[in-house]
Every structure is written in C-alpha cells, then in structure tokens.
Scaffold this motif. Sequence first.
Motif, mmCIF file in Angstrom:
data_model
loop_
_atom_site.group_PDB
_atom_site.id
_atom_site.type_symbol
_atom_site.label_atom_id
_atom_site.label_comp_id
_atom_site.label_asym_id
_atom_site.label_seq_id
_atom_site.Cartn_x
_atom_site.Cartn_y
_atom_site.Cartn_z
ATOM 1 N N ILE A 295 0.846 -1.205 0.000
ATOM 2 C CA ILE A 295 0.000 0.000 0.000
ATOM 3 C C ILE A 295 0.873 1.243 0.000
ATOM 4 C CG2 ILE A 295 -1.679 1.331 1.324
ATOM 5 C CD1 ILE A 295 -2.848 -1.292 2.323
ATOM 6 N N PHE A 296 1.935 1.219 0.814
ATOM 7 C CA PHE A 296 2.838 2.372 0.828
ATOM 8 C C PHE A 296 3.479 2.593 -0.541
ATOM 9 C CE2 PHE A 296 7.171 4.016 1.169
ATOM 10 C CZ PHE A 296 6.914 5.255 1.749
ATOM 11 N N LYS A 297 3.820 1.523 -1.209
ATOM 12 C CA LYS A 297 4.523 1.635 -2.489
ATOM 13 C C LYS A 297 3.619 2.064 -3.645
ATOM 14 C CE LYS A 297 8.930 0.462 -2.029
ATOM 15 N NZ LYS A 297 10.021 1.347 -2.525
ATOM 16 N N GLY A 298 2.307 1.806 -3.538
ATOM 17 C CA GLY A 298 1.458 2.112 -4.680
ATOM 18 C C GLY A 298 0.084 2.648 -4.367
ATOM 19 N N GLY A 299 -0.301 2.654 -3.103
ATOM 20 C CA GLY A 299 -1.627 3.117 -2.765
ATOM 21 C C GLY A 299 -2.675 2.066 -3.067
ATOM 22 N N LEU A 300 -3.916 2.511 -3.155
ATOM 23 C CA LEU A 300 -5.052 1.609 -3.338
ATOM 24 C C LEU A 300 -5.901 2.042 -4.532
ATOM 25 C CD1 LEU A 300 -6.128 1.616 0.405
ATOM 26 C CD2 LEU A 300 -5.211 -0.396 -0.773
ATOM 27 N N SER B 234 0.330 25.406 -4.657
ATOM 28 C CA SER B 234 -0.947 24.722 -4.454
ATOM 29 C C SER B 234 -1.545 24.286 -5.782
ATOM 30 C CB SER B 234 -1.920 25.652 -3.719
ATOM 31 O OG SER B 234 -3.164 25.025 -3.521
ATOM 32 N N MET B 235 -1.936 23.010 -5.860
ATOM 33 C CA MET B 235 -2.544 22.381 -7.024
ATOM 34 C C MET B 235 -1.577 22.224 -8.198
ATOM 35 S SD MET B 235 -5.398 21.627 -5.839
ATOM 36 C CE MET B 235 -6.173 22.050 -4.275
ATOM 37 N N LYS B 236 -0.277 22.419 -7.947
ATOM 38 C CA LYS B 236 0.725 22.229 -9.000
ATOM 39 C C LYS B 236 1.708 21.118 -8.643
ATOM 40 C CE LYS B 236 0.604 27.142 -10.284
ATOM 41 N NZ LYS B 236 1.405 28.394 -10.373
ATOM 42 N N LEU B 237 1.480 20.444 -7.538
ATOM 43 C CA LEU B 237 2.411 19.436 -7.049
ATOM 44 C C LEU B 237 2.090 18.065 -7.640
ATOM 45 C CD1 LEU B 237 2.401 20.575 -3.306
ATOM 46 C CD2 LEU B 237 4.207 20.989 -4.986
ATOM 47 N N ASP B 238 3.129 17.316 -7.982
ATOM 48 C CA ASP B 238 2.998 15.957 -8.512
ATOM 49 C C ASP B 238 3.163 14.987 -7.349
ATOM 50 O OD1 ASP B 238 3.646 13.338 -9.590
ATOM 51 O OD2 ASP B 238 3.947 14.323 -11.521
ATOM 52 N N ILE B 239 2.076 14.300 -6.963
ATOM 53 C CA ILE B 239 2.111 13.480 -5.766
ATOM 54 C C ILE B 239 3.080 12.307 -5.892
ATOM 55 C CG2 ILE B 239 0.143 12.090 -6.507
ATOM 56 C CD1 ILE B 239 1.139 13.099 -2.916
ATOM 57 N N GLU B 240 3.183 11.707 -7.067
ATOM 58 C CA GLU B 240 4.088 10.569 -7.223
ATOM 59 C C GLU B 240 5.546 11.003 -7.091
ATOM 60 O OE1 GLU B 240 3.377 7.311 -7.375
ATOM 61 O OE2 GLU B 240 1.308 7.917 -7.010
ATOM 62 N N GLU B 241 5.894 12.128 -7.687
ATOM 63 C CA GLU B 241 7.260 12.637 -7.546
ATOM 64 C C GLU B 241 7.573 12.959 -6.083
ATOM 65 O OE1 GLU B 241 8.016 15.945 -10.051
ATOM 66 O OE2 GLU B 241 7.698 14.833 -11.936
ATOM 67 N N ILE B 242 6.609 13.526 -5.390
ATOM 68 C CA ILE B 242 6.815 13.872 -3.984
ATOM 69 C C ILE B 242 7.026 12.621 -3.146
ATOM 70 C CG2 ILE B 242 5.666 14.818 -1.947
ATOM 71 C CD1 ILE B 242 4.300 16.822 -3.826
ATOM 72 N N LEU B 243 6.224 11.584 -3.384
ATOM 73 C CA LEU B 243 6.351 10.349 -2.608
ATOM 74 C C LEU B 243 7.675 9.649 -2.892
ATOM 75 C CD1 LEU B 243 2.701 8.974 -2.851
ATOM 76 C CD2 LEU B 243 3.853 9.885 -0.817
ATOM 77 N N LYS C 107 10.527 11.112 -3.812
ATOM 78 C CA LYS C 107 11.589 11.872 -3.155
ATOM 79 C C LYS C 107 11.521 11.721 -1.642
ATOM 80 C CE LYS C 107 13.329 15.576 -4.851
ATOM 81 N NZ LYS C 107 13.648 16.944 -5.361
ATOM 82 N N SER C 108 10.323 11.706 -1.066
ATOM 83 C CA SER C 108 10.180 11.579 0.379
ATOM 84 C C SER C 108 10.742 10.258 0.868
ATOM 85 C CB SER C 108 8.702 11.684 0.777
ATOM 86 O OG SER C 108 8.143 12.897 0.342
ATOM 87 N N GLU C 109 10.432 9.168 0.158
ATOM 88 C CA GLU C 109 10.958 7.856 0.544
ATOM 89 C C GLU C 109 12.475 7.810 0.381
ATOM 90 O OE1 GLU C 109 10.468 3.100 -0.567
ATOM 91 O OE2 GLU C 109 9.367 4.636 -1.707
ATOM 92 N N ALA C 110 12.985 8.407 -0.700
ATOM 93 C CA ALA C 110 14.437 8.427 -0.917
ATOM 94 C C ALA C 110 15.140 9.201 0.191
ATOM 95 C CB ALA C 110 14.747 9.040 -2.280
ATOM 96 N N ILE C 111 14.554 10.309 0.623
ATOM 97 C CA ILE C 111 15.136 11.085 1.727
ATOM 98 C C ILE C 111 15.167 10.247 3.002
ATOM 99 C CG2 ILE C 111 14.722 13.041 3.271
ATOM 100 C CD1 ILE C 111 13.701 14.598 0.841
ATOM 101 N N CYS C 112 14.096 9.510 3.255
ATOM 102 C CA CYS C 112 14.059 8.665 4.445
ATOM 103 C C CYS C 112 15.168 7.623 4.409
ATOM 104 C CB CYS C 112 12.690 7.989 4.548
ATOM 105 S SG CYS C 112 12.506 6.940 6.004
ATOM 106 N N MET C 113 15.337 6.957 3.285
ATOM 107 C CA MET C 113 16.388 5.940 3.160
ATOM 108 C C MET C 113 17.768 6.568 3.286
ATOM 109 S SD MET C 113 14.677 3.737 0.052
ATOM 110 C CE MET C 113 16.032 2.554 -0.030
ATOM 111 N N GLN C 114 17.927 7.769 2.731
ATOM 112 C CA GLN C 114 19.205 8.477 2.837
ATOM 113 C C GLN C 114 19.540 8.778 4.292
ATOM 114 O OE1 GLN C 114 19.160 12.421 1.155
ATOM 115 N NE2 GLN C 114 21.344 12.369 0.641
ATOM 116 N N ILE C 115 18.551 9.215 5.048
ATOM 117 C CA ILE C 115 18.775 9.522 6.466
ATOM 118 C C ILE C 115 19.098 8.255 7.245
ATOM 119 C CG2 ILE C 115 17.634 10.313 8.577
ATOM 120 C CD1 ILE C 115 16.137 12.363 6.896
#
Length: 637
Positions: free
Chosen positions: A295-300, A548-557, A559-567
Amino acid sequence: HSSPDESEDQDLISGFLRIVDKVCSGLGYPDFGSFDCVKDSSSVVEWAQSSEDNPHRPIDHQLSYETEWDMINAVSFRRKVHSHGDGGSNHANDRNKWAFSFNVCDLRSITVKCEGWSCITFRLKDGTALPAIHFHQGGSTAFLDSLRKLVQINESPDDENVLIVSTYSRAFSQSFENLLDDTNYGFVQKFKKDPYTTTLGGFSKVTNYLFDAFRVPELEYHQRPAEEVADLLGEIIPGLEINQQEEPGFEVITRLDLGPRPEVQRRGPVAMEEWAKYQDSEGRITNVPHLKDVIFKGGLCHAVRREAWKFLLGYFPWNSTHEERKLLQKRKTDEYFRMKLQWKSVSEEQEKRNSRLRDYRSLIEKDVNRTDRNNKFYEGLDNPGLILLHDILMTYCMFDFDLGYVQGMSDLLSPILFVMENEVDAFWCFVSFMDEMHENFEEQMQGMKTQLVQLSTLLRLLALAFWNYLEAQDSGYLYFCFRWLLIRFKRELHFQDVLRLWEVMWTRLPCQNFHLLVCCAILDSEKQKIMDRKYGFNEILKHINELSMKLDIEEILIKSEAICMQIKNCKDLPHSVSEILGLNTVTEPSAALETSEYGILESPQTSPRSTHRQDHVISNGHSHLKESTHNVTLSIF
C-alpha cells in the motif's frame, strides 16, 4: 490653527474627525465629542469644519455587503459645503478650505506632540504633510485607539514622537471575505484568536499583508530586524523562537555527509483481487506488514479504499473476522445515533442558552457550505453529501465536546466521507483520524508547535545552506508550512492526490512522521529556485503558496521515501533526528512482533486503537512521553 506661528490672536478653526468604515456597525467606539464612526463606501479619515447650527451633523449610513477595503490611492482634499437655509454662509465657505480626507491605506506616519495639549500631524505615503490637528479639549488618545482597530501602528525606532502606520492589502482583505464576521481588527489579533481561520482562509492572499505588517516602510524608515519578526511570530505561536537561535540543551545540527540519495521505485495501486488474497476464509487480514508495504509503495484502487481505510485508520482491527466486524459496526451504529440524537433533540430555546453548541453549529454550517463544492459529491444546493458532512461534524461535537469543532476539521472529514459513502463508517474513521490530529486543533496548538520545530530540525540536516538562507530572510520559523501540517496537505493537492497521500501515510511507513519528510521533499525541489532568484520574505511566502494544485504526488512520494532511506543510511545521525523519525527501534520481548521491509515493528494480534497514547515530544534534545486520554492509533517503533 489658522497659522503655524504661536501668535495669541490667531484663529482656532473648530471641526471634527470621522473615521468612516464601510464594514463598521455598532462598534461602540468611545464618544469623544467630535468623532463619529459610520458606514460608508470607503475607508477614509475625514476632517471637516462643523456647522455652527449643527456641530455634530450625522452622516447618512449606507448599506454595503462587501467586506474588503476600498483601496483608493488618490488623496483628495474636498470642500465640505454646509447649507444654511438660503444658500450658506460665506464665512463658513472660507473656512472649508481646511477640510480634507484621505484613505487609511495612504497614511504613512502620524506625528504626535504635546504642547500643553496634544497635536497630531498626518503624513501620507506621497510625502504630503496635512495640516496639524490640535486637540485642545482632549480626545487624541481615543482617536488613535480607534484608528488602531483599522491599521497597525508602531512606534518609530528613530523618533519617539512618530508612529509608523501599516495598512492591510486589498488581496488580504478579500481572502477573508466569507471567513470572518469581525473585520475590525488586525491580522495578528485575528491569528491569536483563531489561527485556523486566518491560516486556512487567508494564507492564499496573505503575503502582501505580512510584508507590510511585519516590516516598517522602507522608503523613510529602517526595516524591522529579523529578531523583531521572530518575536512577533513567537508571540503568536509560543515555542517557535527556538528556530531563530540555538539555546542551551538543544542539539546543534552541523553539516553531515548524508551520502548519495538512493533510487526509489513505486508500483501500481492495490486492486480488489490483490486485496482479497490477504484475507483468510474468516476474513482476517494476513501478512499485515507486507500488505502495508505494498500500500505504501502504490496506494489503493478506489474500489478497495472503502474497506481498506477502515483498517488503516484503526476502525477495524486487522485480525478481526467478518462476523466480528459486523457486530462492531452494529455497536458503533447504535453509539453514533445516540450521540446524534443528543444534538438533534436540542430545542431552539435550549440552544439559545448553550452558547458553545450554538457557536459550533454556526461555524460548521459556514464551513460545510464551502468545503469541496467543486467535487460532484458535494456540489449543488441541498446536496445529501453536505447534509451528511454537517451531521457528522455536529455529532463529533457531542463525541468530544471539549474540542468541539475547529475550522479545518471539515477538510479532514470530506475525503473520508467521499470514500465511505456511509454516515456511521465515515464518522468512526474520522474519529480515528482526529485521534492522530487532535493536538493540531487544541487551543495551545502543541501539535503545530512540535511539528514546526521538528520540521526545522530535519531541514537543517538535509539542507543546511537553504535553512540558513531562510533564516536570513526572516523565514526560519517555516510559517509557510503551517497549513501543510495543519490539515495534511488537503488544500495543496488535487482531491484524488489527497486520497493517495493519506492512505500512504496511514501505513505508518517507512518511518514515524513521514509527513514531515513530504514537506522536506517539496522544499528540496524548490530550494534552488528560491535561492537563485534571491527571494525575500514576501516572495518566499508567495512562491510556496503558489505551489498549491501544482504538485505531482508521485514525484513527492518518491523523493520523500528516498530522503528517508538516505537519512537511515547516515552514520552518526543526530539523536534528535532519530527521535523525530522513530529510528531508535526498541524490541519488546513480551509481544509477538513482525517486522516490515522498513524495520517497523508490527503486532498483528493487537488492535491499533488504544485507550492511551504516548507521543514523543522533543524538548531540550530529549524524548519525553506524554499521556493523553484520547483514543489513538498506536504503532510500536
């Protein structure tokens, strides 16, 4: 006075001052003789010579349903004609040359002197100094107090006799058009009284106002130093001042080698067939850690959400059977309608004597009528979705009367009701979500304070140069992220993207406080542009708001996961960062625990809802446990 000299035989020209406010009504301003406050079509300060026959001639009230200020840049010196039966007095006309009026937004400064009585001189932004007004019979203090209700007035750092005036922008006022009933006070006072209304409703247009209100006009006076801006916001949200300077006991985060940021791949959403594979013959969910991973990797898929969200939010225990869930729903349905009956059965006479319930109902009705009205589920008049939204929020007031309703809660409920399409299920899923979000809406805003401090700590680790740049631009307190955190990006993303982000975050993977890394990912994508273009305080707020309303949710997710793994891969990770992200795993030998791909400990035999919660609050570099009686989702890290 008729002349600037102090000759004893000079004429004293009597008159009166009016502050004409088109949204003013029954304000109860102090009566100091020649001062009146009335409705009119513009916001002006007027000086007019009073008629000898009618020294306090009232101005006709004009009805206006607009709430924004009329911003008139032109300064007008207009003649006041007072008719006296057969055409007026020449003597009066001679003295009318002293009459003037100007818009409050054109006012730059006020000079106040004491010469045995108070003397006030107005200076406009174009440099014009208007004739001095002498208050021989008092009233200057009351006049300035009334003026302060319409503009922000601060003492000049260079001259104690000079008051600097900052006015509110038209855009700022328009943004509050339907949000605030009382528009007679400044932004800071509004924020102190109701931070949620001002943040949710006004942030989209607030940048120009903040620039004017927090900084002295630069044409004639020095800019406010950064520490004064920090003090002001620190007064609004106590606790944020630690962002401005290191204090004893706080861990100083220096530049670390975080190493390369790993590549991250996402997969497709979980479909109904795949979801069914994780259930046994009696309906229990099996292999929960792996299911959360996918679910985290792809949603529902949307068809799965109505059932899966009940588990993710803790309404259904993961190990419950079909029969157990039916019994739970029956019990929860009875409990819901008992609470709903409580407010439904309150008579009008009772409600008149219950101001809190009356206020809750009024605010809910206003917010429901403007929540996601572009969504087909809520559009149109007499929409059944709006009725359910209203009833669920009113029932929540019965469930948690101490908190009641705070603006922003309708934003959190709307996607849940959209997915559930059922009043009872939506209510209990909302209750579980509010258990997590409760501190964001409490009067002391402890949740918001903690998150902004934690976000600042993470940003210093990930992008120290950018964080230092924000500090230099008076933006180190990260106020522009307030709305992101308050309602979990609900007003930053398209509706379907909000559904995807929330279900990913509800897995509690890949770390604790993943939503803070989402903030970091967005800021990381924008940092170079902000620094290269040398954006200042105002431009940073404007730029972040326009995302607002210009963000790409997949790109954000990604990058967010990559930042977590980097930390996680970083050696010598600061203790405060480990605490924020829950990376200090503690094994409890008494529990049968399963470990997910991300090292998160799970207990599939335990209901995720508990009668107590233990929140990690970072204070002075240490982790403290805080107990609360609210029901919440509890994850063990």
